[in-house]
Write an enzyme that holds these catalytic residues in place. Structure first.
Site, short mmCIF file in Angstrom:
data_model
loop_
_atom_site.label_atom_id
_atom_site.label_comp_id
_atom_site.label_asym_id
_atom_site.label_seq_id
_atom_site.Cartn_x
_atom_site.Cartn_y
_atom_site.Cartn_z
N GLY A 228 0.79 -1.23 0.00
CA GLY A 228 0.00 0.00 0.00
C GLY A 228 0.82 1.28 0.00
O GLY A 228 0.28 2.36 0.27
N GLU A 264 5.07 -6.08 1.84
CA GLU A 264 4.74 -6.71 0.55
C GLU A 264 4.12 -5.70 -0.41
O GLU A 264 2.96 -5.81 -0.77
CB GLU A 264 3.81 -7.92 0.78
CG GLU A 264 2.62 -7.61 1.70
CD GLU A 264 1.74 -8.83 1.99
OE1 GLU A 264 2.23 -9.96 1.94
OE2 GLU A 264 0.54 -8.61 2.27
N GLY A 266 3.30 -3.80 -3.93
CA GLY A 266 3.15 -4.15 -5.34
C GLY A 266 3.35 -2.91 -6.19
O GLY A 266 4.38 -2.72 -6.83
N ARG A 267 2.35 -2.03 -6.13
CA ARG A 267 2.33 -0.83 -6.99
C ARG A 267 3.63 -0.02 -6.92
O ARG A 267 4.18 0.37 -7.95
CB ARG A 267 1.15 0.06 -6.57
CG ARG A 267 0.84 1.17 -7.55
CD ARG A 267 -0.22 2.14 -6.99
NE ARG A 267 -1.46 1.48 -6.64
CZ ARG A 267 -2.48 1.26 -7.48
NH1 ARG A 267 -2.40 1.68 -8.73
NH2 ARG A 267 -3.58 0.66 -7.07
N CYS A 342 -16.74 2.19 -27.18
CA CYS A 342 -17.96 2.97 -27.35
C CYS A 342 -18.61 3.22 -26.00
O CYS A 342 -19.74 2.79 -25.74
CB CYS A 342 -18.92 2.22 -28.26
SG CYS A 342 -18.15 1.75 -29.80
N TYR A 371 -1.07 -2.74 -11.94
CA TYR A 371 -2.54 -2.69 -12.04
C TYR A 371 -2.94 -2.02 -13.36
O TYR A 371 -3.77 -1.11 -13.38
CB TYR A 371 -3.16 -1.95 -10.85
CG TYR A 371 -2.75 -2.53 -9.51
CD1 TYR A 371 -3.32 -3.71 -9.06
CD2 TYR A 371 -1.79 -1.91 -8.72
CE1 TYR A 371 -2.94 -4.26 -7.84
CE2 TYR A 371 -1.41 -2.45 -7.50
CZ TYR A 371 -1.99 -3.62 -7.07
OH TYR A 371 -1.61 -4.16 -5.86
C1 LIG Z 1 -2.88 -5.78 -3.01
C2 LIG Z 1 -2.17 -6.23 -1.81
C3 LIG Z 1 -0.85 -5.84 -1.59
C4 LIG Z 1 -0.12 -4.87 -2.48
O1 LIG Z 1 -0.71 -3.61 -2.44
P1 LIG Z 1 -0.02 -2.37 -3.21
O2 LIG Z 1 -0.97 -1.24 -2.98
O3 LIG Z 1 0.09 -2.76 -4.63
O4 LIG Z 1 1.31 -2.15 -2.59
C5 LIG Z 1 -0.20 -6.37 -0.49
N1 LIG Z 1 -0.83 -7.21 0.36
C6 LIG Z 1 -2.10 -7.61 0.18
C7 LIG Z 1 -2.72 -8.53 1.14
C8 LIG Z 1 -2.82 -7.13 -0.92
O5 LIG Z 1 -4.09 -7.50 -1.07
#
Ligand SMILES: *Cc1c(COP(=O)(O)O)cnc(C)c1O
Length: 403
Positions: A228, A264, A266-267, A342, A371
């Protein structure tokens, strides 16, 4: 070759471009900012493309997967990497498949039902399973005020309310649960957090976990504080403040000497390494506003539609215009960039000022590495799929492969 030069020279558009060298350099900097007792996992759902997973190999400590599909896919891409298996609604088939994989290093348990199912399956498989309980913790004191996607402390299908965690601890102490080893606590409470906000959240999770451990006389020495970390789509040059975050985590670890932390994201790892290149098919004026219609659209790059932002882009001018009819274009106006679908929702960027934009010019959308393609509704309207390019084309360690 850099991304702009490559995009300008491509014969097939739209195309995704990934700068894997830049990705690796970025993740090395993230790693260097984190204290040694923090493990860095990559949340595969942000971008599970094989070359991206492979590029991260060796730079991250493991991968967080949230479905049986991600589990099989990530394990095939990086077979020796540890995996953390999370996600609500794990099915009996997914639990069985994950139990067969020694690479599954941690389970993030989301409910009492899941704990029962996992205990029974682990007993049948006669295999020890290392568990973190995912808690949905209220984050008080306004720590999450104004955060885009807060999930903690409100009704959600994710994780366990704090009092249910206590009930899981009783279950874990009972005979049928002998194959489950409780390692600690997991929480993923929000996305779009600044370093200061995330540190407040991490502190709250760690403090709560430490108190829980004392109450139950347990050694819960592992806490995963989730992902996050914020990404600012208004400013492609901005980055989450990893050095400040690392210093804050070091401070937290100093106060909890036996603690091991895991994050953990991601983004914030992959968003900046991906680009979506396309060309302007048409430029038109409609009831007082200017529109550029591009090849492709939100069925390839859904990120701006889901988040309601304008995807940042640069114009790559193409001077050649091969047609005998006039070339539509605008100068010094705000333009709404839409795709070929469209539906009025197919907007990649709304009322964004451009110096000059003509049909035939190319647009290079930045921050399309997370994403983006994998959350898009590719089949809607049956347009062709984009091409995929991974830069550098080949590295000795990790030959690039199309998905
Ligand atoms: C989606 C998610 C993440 C990654 O979130 P980001 O906003 O991409 O960093 C990490 N842990 C869990 C459990 C998630 O669902």
């Amino acid at each position: 070759m850099n991304v702009q030069t490559t995009a300008a020279g491509l014969s097939e558009l739209p195309a995704y471009l990934y700068d894997l060298a830049a990705l690796r350099a970025h993740v090395r900097r993230v790693r260097a900012a984190l204290p040694g007792r923090v493990e860095l996992y990559y949340a595969a759902k942000a971008n599970p493309e094989v070359p991206v997973l492979a590029a991260l190999h060796g730079l991250v400590d493991g991968y967080e997967v949230s479905s049986g599909g991600e589990l099989a896919h990530v394990h095939a891409a990086v077979p020796d990497a540890p995996l953390a298996f999370g996600g609500p609604g794990k099915s009996p088939e997914e639990i069985a498949a994950a139990l067969r994989l020694p690479a599954v290093h941690r389970w993030h348990v989301e409910s009492e039902r899941e704990l029962h199912a996992l205990a029974a399956a682990a007993a049948t498989a006669a295999r020890p399973v290392d568990v973190l309980l995912r808690v949905n913790l209220p984050v008080g004191g306004g720590a999450l005020d104004g955060v885009a996607l807060a999930m903690g402390g409100r009704p959600t299908p994710f994780g366990l309310d704090p009092e249910r965690v206590e009930r899981c601890l009783s279950l874990l102490a009972s005979p049928g649960f002998a194959h489950l080893r409780l390692r600690g606590i997991h929480a993923h409470l929000a996305s779009g957090l600044s370093a200061v906000e995330h540190l407040r959240v991490a502190e709250r999770i760690v403090t709560w976990s430490a108190a829980l451990a004392v109450r139950h006389r347990l050694a819960l020495d592992e806490v995963n504080v989730g992902g996050g970390m914020a990404v600012d789509y208004d400013d492609p040059d901005a980055r989450f403040d990893w050095p400040a975050f690392g210093r804050g985590l070091a401070d937290l670890l100093a106060r909890h000497p036996s603690l091991r932390l895991r994050i953990e994201p991601g983004r914030a790892l992959t968003a900046h390494c991906g680009w979506y290149a396309t060309e302007v098919l048409d430029v038109k004026h409609s009831h007082g506003e200017d529109f550029a219609v591009v090849r492709g659209g939100t069925h390839h790059l859904r990120t701006p539609a889901t988040r309601g932002h304008s995807q940042p882009f640069t114009v790559l001018p193409v001077d050649h215009w091969p047609h005998p009819w006039p070339r539509p274009g605008v100068t010094d106006v705000p333009v709404t960039v839409s795709g070929q679908l469209c539906t009025p929702k197919d907007v990649l960027a709304a009322r964004t000022p451009v110096a000059a934009l003509r049909a035939g010019d190319r647009l290079l959308f930045a921050m399309a590495g997370a994403y983006a393609w994998n959350i898009s509704h590719h089949e809607f309207l049956m347009h062709p799929r984009p091409a995929f390019h991974y830069l550098p084309d080949e590295t000795p360690d990790h030959p690039a492969r199309a998905p």
